[in-house]
Design an enzyme around this catalytic site. Structure first.
Site, PDB file in Angstrom:
ATOM      1  N   LYS A  22       0.830  -1.222   0.000  1.00  0.00           N
ATOM      2  CA  LYS A  22       0.000   0.000   0.000  1.00  0.00           C
ATOM      3  C   LYS A  22       0.861   1.267   0.000  1.00  0.00           C
ATOM      4  O   LYS A  22       0.636   2.174  -0.804  1.00  0.00           O
ATOM      5  CB  LYS A  22      -0.893  -0.009   1.248  1.00  0.00           C
ATOM      6  N   ASN A  23       1.837   1.305   0.907  1.00  0.00           N
ATOM      7  CA  ASN A  23       2.558   2.567   1.096  1.00  0.00           C
ATOM      8  C   ASN A  23       3.604   2.840   0.013  1.00  0.00           C
ATOM      9  O   ASN A  23       4.224   3.905  -0.006  1.00  0.00           O
ATOM     10  CB  ASN A  23       3.170   2.621   2.501  1.00  0.00           C
ATOM     11  N   CYS A 117      -4.930   7.679   9.507  1.00  0.00           N
ATOM     12  CA  CYS A 117      -5.086   7.150  10.873  1.00  0.00           C
ATOM     13  C   CYS A 117      -4.773   8.239  11.897  1.00  0.00           C
ATOM     14  O   CYS A 117      -3.904   9.084  11.671  1.00  0.00           O
ATOM     15  CB  CYS A 117      -4.132   5.971  11.086  1.00  0.00           C
ATOM     16  N   ARG A 122      -0.158  15.054  13.436  1.00  0.00           N
ATOM     17  CA  ARG A 122       0.655  14.535  12.319  1.00  0.00           C
ATOM     18  C   ARG A 122       1.099  15.716  11.455  1.00  0.00           C
ATOM     19  O   ARG A 122       0.484  16.039  10.442  1.00  0.00           O
ATOM     20  CB  ARG A 122      -0.146  13.507  11.499  1.00  0.00           C
ATOM     21  N   ASP A 307       4.305   0.307  12.131  1.00  0.00           N
ATOM     22  CA  ASP A 307       3.058  -0.268  11.607  1.00  0.00           C
ATOM     23  C   ASP A 307       2.880  -1.733  12.007  1.00  0.00           C
ATOM     24  O   ASP A 307       1.898  -2.369  11.636  1.00  0.00           O
ATOM     25  CB  ASP A 307       2.995  -0.104  10.075  1.00  0.00           C
ATOM     26  N   ARG A 399      -9.133  -0.391   4.394  1.00  0.00           N
ATOM     27  CA  ARG A 399      -8.283   0.634   3.777  1.00  0.00           C
ATOM     28  C   ARG A 399      -6.930   0.043   3.379  1.00  0.00           C
ATOM     29  O   ARG A 399      -6.294   0.537   2.444  1.00  0.00           O
ATOM     30  CB  ARG A 399      -8.027   1.772   4.775  1.00  0.00           C
TER      31      ARG A 399
HETATM   32  C1  EPZ Z   1       3.944   6.731   6.670  1.00  0.00           C
HETATM   33  O1  EPZ Z   1       3.253   7.826   7.247  1.00  0.00           O
HETATM   34  C2  EPZ Z   1       2.953   5.604   6.578  1.00  0.00           C
HETATM   35  N1  EPZ Z   1       1.823   6.045   5.763  1.00  0.00           N
HETATM   36  C3  EPZ Z   1       2.481   5.179   7.958  1.00  0.00           C
HETATM   37  O2  EPZ Z   1       1.720   3.979   7.799  1.00  0.00           O
HETATM   38  C4  EPZ Z   1       3.688   4.855   8.851  1.00  0.00           C
HETATM   39  O3  EPZ Z   1       3.244   4.650  10.183  1.00  0.00           O
HETATM   40  C5  EPZ Z   1       4.709   5.986   8.821  1.00  0.00           C
HETATM   41  O4  EPZ Z   1       5.057   6.326   7.463  1.00  0.00           O
HETATM   42  C6  EPZ Z   1       6.002   5.642   9.541  1.00  0.00           C
HETATM   43  O5  EPZ Z   1       6.572   4.494   8.961  1.00  0.00           O
HETATM   44  C7  EPZ Z   1       1.919   6.072   4.437  1.00  0.00           C
HETATM   45  O6  EPZ Z   1       2.936   5.742   3.850  1.00  0.00           O
HETATM   46  C8  EPZ Z   1       0.717   6.491   3.680  1.00  0.00           C
HETATM   47  P1  EPZ Z   1       6.242   9.920   8.678  1.00  0.00           P
HETATM   48  P2  EPZ Z   1       3.900   9.276   7.207  1.00  0.00           P
HETATM   49  O7  EPZ Z   1       6.227  11.220   7.948  1.00  0.00           O
HETATM   50  O8  EPZ Z   1       4.730   9.393   5.980  1.00  0.00           O
HETATM   51  C9  EPZ Z   1       6.840  13.133  12.215  1.00  0.00           C
HETATM   52  C10 EPZ Z   1      -0.157   2.601   7.801  1.00  0.00           C
HETATM   53  O9  EPZ Z   1      -0.676   1.968   8.744  1.00  0.00           O
HETATM   54  N2  EPZ Z   1       6.738  14.147  11.148  1.00  0.00           N
HETATM   55  O10 EPZ Z   1       7.352   8.972   8.417  1.00  0.00           O
HETATM   56  O11 EPZ Z   1       2.822  10.259   7.412  1.00  0.00           O
HETATM   57  C11 EPZ Z   1       5.512  12.432  12.468  1.00  0.00           C
HETATM   58  O12 EPZ Z   1       4.701  13.163  13.352  1.00  0.00           O
HETATM   59  C12 EPZ Z   1       0.321   4.026   8.012  1.00  0.00           C
HETATM   60  O13 EPZ Z   1      -0.003   2.127   6.667  1.00  0.00           O
HETATM   61  C13 EPZ Z   1       6.988  15.470  11.452  1.00  0.00           C
HETATM   62  O14 EPZ Z   1       7.274  15.841  12.606  1.00  0.00           O
HETATM   63  O15 EPZ Z   1       4.848   9.189   8.479  1.00  0.00           O
HETATM   64  C14 EPZ Z   1       5.990  11.096  13.029  1.00  0.00           C
HETATM   65  O16 EPZ Z   1       6.256  11.249  14.397  1.00  0.00           O
HETATM   66  C15 EPZ Z   1      -0.106   4.559   9.325  1.00  0.00           C
HETATM   67  N3  EPZ Z   1       6.917  16.392  10.447  1.00  0.00           N
HETATM   68  C16 EPZ Z   1       7.312  10.847  12.283  1.00  0.00           C
HETATM   69  O17 EPZ Z   1       7.708  12.105  11.758  1.00  0.00           O
HETATM   70  C17 EPZ Z   1       6.624  16.055   9.175  1.00  0.00           C
HETATM   71  O18 EPZ Z   1       6.569  16.932   8.306  1.00  0.00           O
HETATM   72  C18 EPZ Z   1       7.236   9.864  11.119  1.00  0.00           C
HETATM   73  O19 EPZ Z   1       6.190  10.250  10.240  1.00  0.00           O
HETATM   74  C19 EPZ Z   1       6.365  14.698   8.871  1.00  0.00           C
HETATM   75  C20 EPZ Z   1       6.439  13.761   9.878  1.00  0.00           C
END
Ligand code: EPZ
Length: 430
Positions: A22-23, A117, A122, A307, A399
């Site tokens: 998916k991702n 989610c 976020r 995840d 989803r």
């Molecule tokens: C991706 O989300 C995945 N979603 C998530 O999977 C997964 O949990 C996550 O990566 C971490 O592996 C998709 O790919 C669609 P991040 P993403 O930006 O990209 C902080 C699932 O179940 N952050 O890596 O949104 C954030 O708050 C989903 O399939 C900032 O501070 O995650 C978090 O603490 C749920 N500023 C950390 O970084 C930013 O601009 C990692 O988030 C962006 C993120």
């Protein structure tokens, strides 16, 4: 209301096949906006988030044609920026990839802030920081992200303050056709980052270093259409591995890349589960009864994935002794604990840490999914519990997990999807 009913306590056997990731699929589908040509994307998972991404592409003016259940042809020649319907953008996190792709191709984008989610706050500050470093002016007004780069985008060096999957991919998308070289430092290293880079390179991009923490993107003039197959979903594979371990089963999980599963395999082996690597499949044999207690901390790849947090929590409930599960990525990932507690689990959460007193027998209950992976954990807990557990809010599961009920039934689980009219005690299998 649609629910999932599981009568647990049965061992799983045989083999189960994993679908496309998916991702990786979501940014690759939305990344076709950059291409302005015809692409054929194969090995898509059949899940509602993919349908939403295809609906976004159609709404933006792409021609979208399903070739078969898992293959789509997308022609983005006619795409115009800035028209993502609000409801679709809000329906999932990955809708923010429209911004990077539109900005990269047209120098402008307007989209609603993404949904997805609920793990507390976020933020998207790292995405914005990257777009601005490339020369875009970015404003977030009334829940919309407005980006414009009247002079076009120019390559730049960007240090990510936090390791972010989404920001790394979004900046990569925006930078592919920027003038000159972009360097992303402290980039995320997940297999889906590599898959997106491979897709873009096949289309004519010049990206190196994906899968390491420094990614270099030399801007190219244009991209061209390709046929590209998505990699297998390591989280779906890991979920089946946990289901096998939780039910004392012997299960072969097919269509996987074992390298991507190393952290999950390591934790399962620590708990006493045997894993055999068959090259493009893994065999999971639960040989230790009860499972051994362990400590787990989630972190960015190649660490143990966030995840897979809720799924391993179920195993820790079944293991003998006290385990500690620490969440290293999201602020609020333990909402599902309340539901496991309804099934008799003994878990104390303090911020990002959960202390799990294992070995207490789980009992069936009415539970609900608080998010996608939490939903998978409810199914695993139900499979490991004697009696009937009914799981609500299953749209979260749909989803991100394709045909979960059918796949698990195929390996011997007593699981069905049911329809229960609101306020009624009757149910019908669907
Ligand atoms: C991706 O989300 C995945 N979603 C998530 O999977 C997964 O949990 C996550 O990566 C971490 O592996 C998709 O790919 C669609 P991040 P993403 O930006 O990209 C902080 C699932 O179940 N952050 O890596 O949104 C954030 O708050 C989903 O399939 C900032 O501070 O995650 C978090 O603490 C749920 N500023 C950390 O970084 C930013 O601009 C990692 O988030 C962006 C993120």
């Amino acid at each position: 209301m649609e629910k999932i009913s599981v009568t647990g306590g049965k061992r799983l056997h045989g083999s189960i096949t994993v679908g496309g990731m998916k991702n990786a699929a979501l940014p690759i589908l939305l990344g076709t906006i950059l291409v302005g040509d015809k692409c054929v994307i194969e090995n898509l998972p059949e899940i509602s988030d993919i349908k939403a991404a295809l609906d976004i592409l159609s709404a933006l003016g792409a021609k979208v044609k399903m070739i078969d259940r898992t293959t789509v042809e997308i022609d983005t020649a006619g795409v115009r920026p800035g028209t993502t319907p609000y409801e679709l953008a809000r329906s999932m996190r990955a809708s923010y990839y429209v911004v990077g792709a539109e900005l990269g191709r047209f120098g402008t984008s307007r989209a609603a802030c993404p949904g997805g989610c609920d793990f507390g706050v976020r933020p998207i500050d790292q995405h914005i920081k990257g777009f601005e470093a490339l020369g875009a002016k970015v404003e977030v007004v009334d829940g919309c992200i407005n980006c414009v780069a009247p002079e076009g985008l120019t390559g730049s060096s960007i240090y990510m303050d936090i390791v972010s999957v989404g920001a790394t991919i979004n900046i990569m998308l925006a930078a592919v056709m920027a003038k000159g070289m972009t360097v992303i430092d402290n980039a995320a290293k997940e297999p889906h980052i590599v898959d997106v880079a491979n897709f873009l390179n096949t289309c004519g991009a010049d990206i190196s270093g994906a899968g390491t923490d420094v990614i270099k993107i030399r801007g190219v003039e244009e991209l061209h259409g390709v046929t590209y197959a998505i990699i297998p979903d390591m989280i779906e594979a890991g979920t089946f591995m946990m289901a096998a371990a939780a039910t004392g089963s012997d299960l072969v999980i097919e269509n996987v890349i074992p390298k991507h599963l190393e952290s999950i395999t390591a934790k399962l082996e620590e708990m006493g589960v045997e894993i055999e690597d068959y090259g493009d499949a893994v065999r999971v044999k639960a040989v230790t009864e009860p499972l051994r207690r362990i400590n787990v901390k989630t972190m960015p790849y190649p660490g143990y994935p966030t995840d897979m947090n809720p799924q391993i929590c179920v195993l820790l409930c079944l293991a003998q002794g006290t385990s500690i599960l620490t969440e290293g990525v999201w602020d609020t990932r333990f909402k599902y604990v309340e539901e496991l507690t309804r099934m008799g689990a003994v878990i104390t959460v303090d911020g990002r840490k959960a202390v799990i007193e294992g070995g207490k027998p789980l009992k069936p209950a009415a539970v609900k999914c608080s998010d996608l992976r939490a939903g998978a954990a409810m199914v695993i807990a139900a499979l490991a519990t004697e009696g009937e557990t009914v799981i609500d809010n299953i749209y979260h599961i749909e989803r991100g997990y394709e045909h979960l009920v059918e796949k698990l039934r195929g390996v011997g689980a007593d699981i069905k999807k049911i329809y229960v009219p609101e306020g009624s005690n009757t149910q019908r299998v669907i």
